[in-house]
Design an enzyme around this catalytic site. Structure first.
Site: not given
Length: 221
Positions: A50, A121
C-alpha cells in the site's frame, strides 16, 4: 481451476530471486487458517505494498502534472482506491493465482474486490522486496498511465461535451477481443444516438473505452 502462483511470473515479466515472496503475496488468510502446516499469509505484505504504491503514484503525478496539491491528492486517491486496484488486478487475472481457503474459494473470493485488490498490493510489496523500487515501479506504471485516471478521464469529458444536446445518448460497445488471457487487447466503439463516433483499443475494456472517448473528443473538438 486456479493457476499456480509461480506461473504469475510470466505475466509480471519478472523472475523472482526468492519465489517464496510471490507465494506469500498470493496466500489469503483463509488458506493459511485451513493449512495443516504453518503458512504465512499476505496481510503484512499488503501493508507494505500500500505504501510502495502510494509513493510510486505520488512520484508519477508530481512529475507528470503541475497541478496544485489538492488536485494531486484527489488524483492519487482515485488511482489507489479499491475500485482502481481491482480493475488493475482483473487485467492480469490475479484472482486465478490466489491461494484461498476452500470456503473462500467456493464463496467467490477470486472475484471479490477486497480480496483481489489486497493481493495486488501484496504482489507490489513482493516485487519491491525482491527487486527494489525499480521492480515495483515497472509493474505499477503501465496500469496508472493507461486507461482511466483522474487526470485523463476522457469518458467524463466526452459526456460533458455530448450533453450540450440533452437528447444525445452515448453507448460503448466491445467489438473485438484478441490475444491470450494474460495479454488481451480489447476494441471498443462509442456511439452517439446510433452514430459511430470513434473506435478505441486497450488492455482492458475500461482502457479501450477511455481511448475511444479520447478519439471521439479529438474529432468533436
Amino acid at each position: 481451476m486456479a493457476h499456480k502462483p509461480e506461473e504469475l511470473q510470466e505475466v509480471l515479466h519478472y523472475t523472482f530471486k526468492n519465489p517464496a515472496l510471490l507465494r506469500i503475496a498470493l496466500t489469503h488468510t483463509s488458506y493459511a487458517n485451513e493449512s495443516k502446516v504453518a503458512t504465512t499469509h499476505n496481510e503484512r505484505l499488503e501493508f507494505l505494498g500500500d505504501s510502495v504504491l502510494s509513493v510510486v503514484v505520488a512520484d508519477y503525478l508530481f512529475h507528470q502534472s503541475g497541478r496544485p496539491e489538492g488536485e494531486l491528492t484527489r488524483m492519487r486517491a482515485s488511482l489507489v482506491s479499491e475500485d482502481a486496484l481491482f480493475q488493475f488486478a482483473q487485467e492480469i487475472q490475479l484472482g486465478e493465482y490466489l491461494r484461498l481457503g476452500h470456503g473462500e474459494d467456493l464463496g467467490g473470493g477470486r472475484s471479490r474486490p477486497s480480496v483481489v485488490s489486497d493481493a495486488f498490493e501484496a504482489v507490489i510489496a513482493a516485487l519491491y522486496l525482491d527487486g527494489g523500487m525499480e521492480a515495483a515501479r515497472n509493474f505499477i506504471l503501465p496500469f496508472i498511465t493507461e486507461g482511466k485516471t483522474a487526470e485523463d478521464d476522457y469518458k467524463t469529458r466526452l459526456q460533458e461535451v455530448v450533453q450540450q444536446d440533452p437528447s444525445a445518448v452515448l453507448k460503448y460497445e466491445v467489438t473485438g477481443e484478441t490475444g491470450p488471457d494474460h495479454n488481451k487487447q480489447f476494441t471498443v466503439c462509442v456511439w452517439r444516438n446510433g452514430e459511430l463516433l470513434a473506435e478505441g483499443r486497450g488492455r482492458s475494456k475500461k482502457a479501450a473505452e477511455q481511448h475511444a472517448a479520447k478519439v471521439a473528443l479529438e474529432k468533436l473538438q
